[in-house]
Design a protein around this motif. Sequence first.
Motif, short mmCIF file in Angstrom:
data_model
loop_
_atom_site.label_atom_id
_atom_site.label_comp_id
_atom_site.label_asym_id
_atom_site.label_seq_id
_atom_site.Cartn_x
_atom_site.Cartn_y
_atom_site.Cartn_z
N LEU A 194 34.64 96.78 -29.56
CA LEU A 194 34.34 95.55 -30.37
C LEU A 194 35.63 94.59 -30.70
O LEU A 194 35.16 93.38 -30.61
CB LEU A 194 33.76 96.09 -31.88
N CYS A 300 28.03 98.48 -33.17
CA CYS A 300 29.08 98.04 -32.14
C CYS A 300 28.47 97.71 -30.96
O CYS A 300 28.72 96.94 -30.23
CB CYS A 300 30.35 99.08 -31.99
N LEU A 303 26.70 94.50 -31.33
CA LEU A 303 27.40 93.32 -31.41
C LEU A 303 28.18 92.85 -30.18
O LEU A 303 28.73 91.80 -29.96
CB LEU A 303 28.47 93.50 -32.71
N THR A 304 28.81 93.93 -29.49
CA THR A 304 29.42 93.75 -28.21
C THR A 304 28.88 92.80 -27.37
O THR A 304 29.42 91.94 -26.60
CB THR A 304 30.04 94.90 -27.71
N TYR A 306 26.17 90.74 -28.00
CA TYR A 306 26.32 89.36 -28.37
C TYR A 306 27.55 88.73 -28.64
O TYR A 306 27.50 87.66 -28.15
CB TYR A 306 25.84 89.55 -30.14
N LEU A 307 28.76 89.29 -28.57
CA LEU A 307 29.88 88.56 -28.48
C LEU A 307 30.42 88.38 -27.30
O LEU A 307 31.08 87.28 -27.08
CB LEU A 307 30.94 89.49 -29.44
N TYR A 308 30.48 89.42 -26.38
CA TYR A 308 31.08 89.38 -25.04
C TYR A 308 30.19 89.14 -23.79
O TYR A 308 30.66 88.72 -22.73
CB TYR A 308 31.81 90.60 -24.82
N HIS A 310 28.39 87.15 -22.03
CA HIS A 310 28.17 85.91 -21.79
C HIS A 310 29.26 85.38 -20.48
O HIS A 310 30.06 86.25 -20.23
CB HIS A 310 28.72 84.77 -22.89
N TRP A 322 22.91 88.37 -23.21
CA TRP A 322 23.39 88.94 -24.22
C TRP A 322 22.33 90.18 -24.68
O TRP A 322 22.60 91.31 -24.91
CB TRP A 322 24.15 88.25 -25.18
N SER A 326 22.14 94.13 -25.61
CA SER A 326 21.82 94.52 -26.88
C SER A 326 20.71 95.13 -27.01
O SER A 326 20.75 96.29 -27.89
CB SER A 326 22.38 93.37 -27.91
#
Length: 466
Positions: A194, A300, A303-304, A306-308, A310, A322, A326
Amino acid sequence: MNSIERIAERRRASAAAKSGPATAASRLGWLDALRGIAALSVAVYHLALPFYWVPHGTRVPYYLDPGIFGVLLFFLVSGYIIPASLERRGDVRAFWVGRAFRIYPVVIVTVVAALLLLPRKHTVVADGAFDHPLLAFAGNGLMLQDVTGVPNVIGVMWTLTYEMVFYYFVTALFALGWHRKSAPIAAGFAAVALVLGGWIALGTLSVNPSSTRHLVLACATVVVMAMACIMTGKQALIRGGGLLLGALGLVLIALNSRAAAFETMMIFATMFSGTVLYRLEHGQIERAQALLTCGFVVVCGFLTGYLYNHGQALSQTYSGSWMAWSFAYLAAWAVFAAGMLLRKRRFPRWLSWLGAISYSLYLLHNPLIHGMNWMLEGRAPIHSWTGRALLFTGFMAALTVVSWLSYRLVELPFQNLGRRVLKSVARRIPLESPAPAQDRTVTAPAETTAPAPSATEHEPVLSHRR
């Protein structure tokens, strides 16, 4: 106790002895069922035909990647059963002999068959393996190709790297007596994913062919030394060998992973979460700690993605968005949780049987897809729903038969051979008994009541990549 009571007692004991293994095996039937679901998901994803049967079906992997779902489901299963198997045996040497005879024979047969039967134009073997055959042989022989910069001989073998490194970690933790610390380890990997999932540099040790050769040679040296220590049967050397393997695994995933860092770290968080659930079921961990740990890992994991997941990361996870990661992550956890809640019920026999042959199916489905494409080359594309349905049915039937033959003719005979080899080694090099203090640390009291493993408990994970 009179004679009638003694006879009744003997009958009850005999009935318990006869029913015990079957009952224990049935308790693990839910794991085989989950393997069957994962196997179907991966095979269907790679074949892709069903996605053309419904409007906009080809967009499904963009929102929930079935391959990633199958992989993560298998990682949860491995995390649940592999450490339990080692702890139940209490013998690191026996664990590794069993692993070797479980994993390698089918890999060797599949690679040799693919090289001999498929033309170069339709080969499933990666082009890079032809460019540097000795390097490819060494890296894939160690099952560390995905963290040493070596191309996978067959693309789906990438997941075996993470399975192998997980074995390294499990061995090191068991040797140190830290194997009960599954919850903080799972949470730690998830936290790293995360916080640093988009920042950890990848491939820093294998930047060119020369450095890759040196890295593979170094890995081979460490692994050979560690296995030599383990095979001595001496407790001090076994601990040393376990530490070597654990340290090697940490260095490789931290400095030289090919996959996106968040994916790598979440894979191990997921596998150790499976171990946490095993410990929860067998009373080795507090319920609150287990549920909080698994809840943190699930959050986690979502969210990982969603965040990464890309940009460049999409080419490293081979997903389309993403959401593909997820939502697949959530789905894998949901299916595993459902299976665990229903574990005392009977699952369809065909699904458990499919789980039993899932390792062969995992390795063989891509070569068969390439073979099918070769046979259909030059023919007009099939656009009708009926034609695609017939093609899909024929392929799945062929895959099932070939996988069953591989299971019967390769997997089971070599597993039996592995048991004979282990008995021979044990006679020649007896295993040193652990010291009393270590024995109290390593032996799990609750494991005396744990269900016995089924014949198919050790299933390497499946892959979603071609």
